[in-house]
Design a protein around this motif. Structure first.
Motif, PDB file in Angstrom:
ATOM      1  N   SER A 162       0.832  -1.196   0.000  1.00  0.00           N
ATOM      2  CA  SER A 162       0.000   0.000   0.000  1.00  0.00           C
ATOM      3  C   SER A 162       0.868   1.247   0.000  1.00  0.00           C
ATOM      4  N   ARG A 163       0.303   2.326  -0.515  1.00  0.00           N
ATOM      5  CA  ARG A 163       1.012   3.597  -0.590  1.00  0.00           C
ATOM      6  C   ARG A 163       0.236   4.638   0.192  1.00  0.00           C
ATOM      7  N   THR A 164       0.931   5.622   0.709  1.00  0.00           N
ATOM      8  CA  THR A 164       0.279   6.718   1.403  1.00  0.00           C
ATOM      9  C   THR A 164      -0.119   7.763   0.376  1.00  0.00           C
ATOM     10  N   ALA A 165      -0.782   8.813   0.834  1.00  0.00           N
ATOM     11  CA  ALA A 165      -1.240   9.868  -0.069  1.00  0.00           C
ATOM     12  C   ALA A 165      -0.075  10.501  -0.825  1.00  0.00           C
ATOM     13  N   HIS A 166       1.089  10.560  -0.227  1.00  0.00           N
ATOM     14  CA  HIS A 166       2.242  11.166  -0.906  1.00  0.00           C
ATOM     15  C   HIS A 166       2.983  10.146  -1.757  1.00  0.00           C
ATOM     16  N   GLY A 167       2.602   8.891  -1.658  1.00  0.00           N
ATOM     17  CA  GLY A 167       3.195   7.875  -2.507  1.00  0.00           C
ATOM     18  C   GLY A 167       4.238   7.006  -1.848  1.00  0.00           C
ATOM     19  N   HIS A 168       4.457   7.169  -0.564  1.00  0.00           N
ATOM     20  CA  HIS A 168       5.450   6.361   0.130  1.00  0.00           C
ATOM     21  C   HIS A 168       4.803   5.087   0.655  1.00  0.00           C
ATOM     22  N   SER A 169       5.572   4.031   0.723  1.00  0.00           N
ATOM     23  CA  SER A 169       5.036   2.763   1.211  1.00  0.00           C
ATOM     24  C   SER A 169       4.769   2.852   2.709  1.00  0.00           C
TER      25      SER A 169
END
Length: 109
Positions: A16-23
């Motif tokens: 899964s990724r966060t809103a900023h794109g980090h795992s």
């Protein structure tokens, strides 16, 4: 500049990724390190309250600085591998590089 409320979530085949794109795994690793640093800072505060020798306190402060530098490096590495790569794909590399340069200027100031 985007905020977390207007950032777009990105999917990734490795998790899964966060809103900023980090795992989520990467964020967990960074938060865990910051929690350890936070505990270390509390230990330094205790040392000061206990009137421990200044050289001992300074050594511990140096250790926290080093730990913070390592976290900053982790964040920078993550940013380069994820955000900059994504910006190249999405065609907004100039904006992303401008934001990164501004952040680095503040970091090294």
């Amino acid at each position: 500049m985007s905020t977390s409320s207007d950032a777009i979530s990105h999917s990734h085949p490795h998790g899964s990724r966060t809103a900023h794109g980090h795992s989520a795994e990467s964020l967990k690793r960074i938060v865990n390190r910051l929690s350890r640093i936070e505990g270390h800072v509390r230990g330094i505060k205790t040392m000061v309250h206990e009137d421990r020798p200044c050289p001992d306190v300074l050594v511990q402060i140096a250790a926290v600085r080093g730990a913070l530098d390592r976290v900053a490096r982790m964040i920078l590495d993550e940013h380069i591998s994820e955000c900059i790569s994504r910006a190249v794909t999405e065609g907004n590399i100039e904006e992303e590089l401008t934001e990164l340069k501004a952040a680095l200027d503040r970091f090294f100031d």
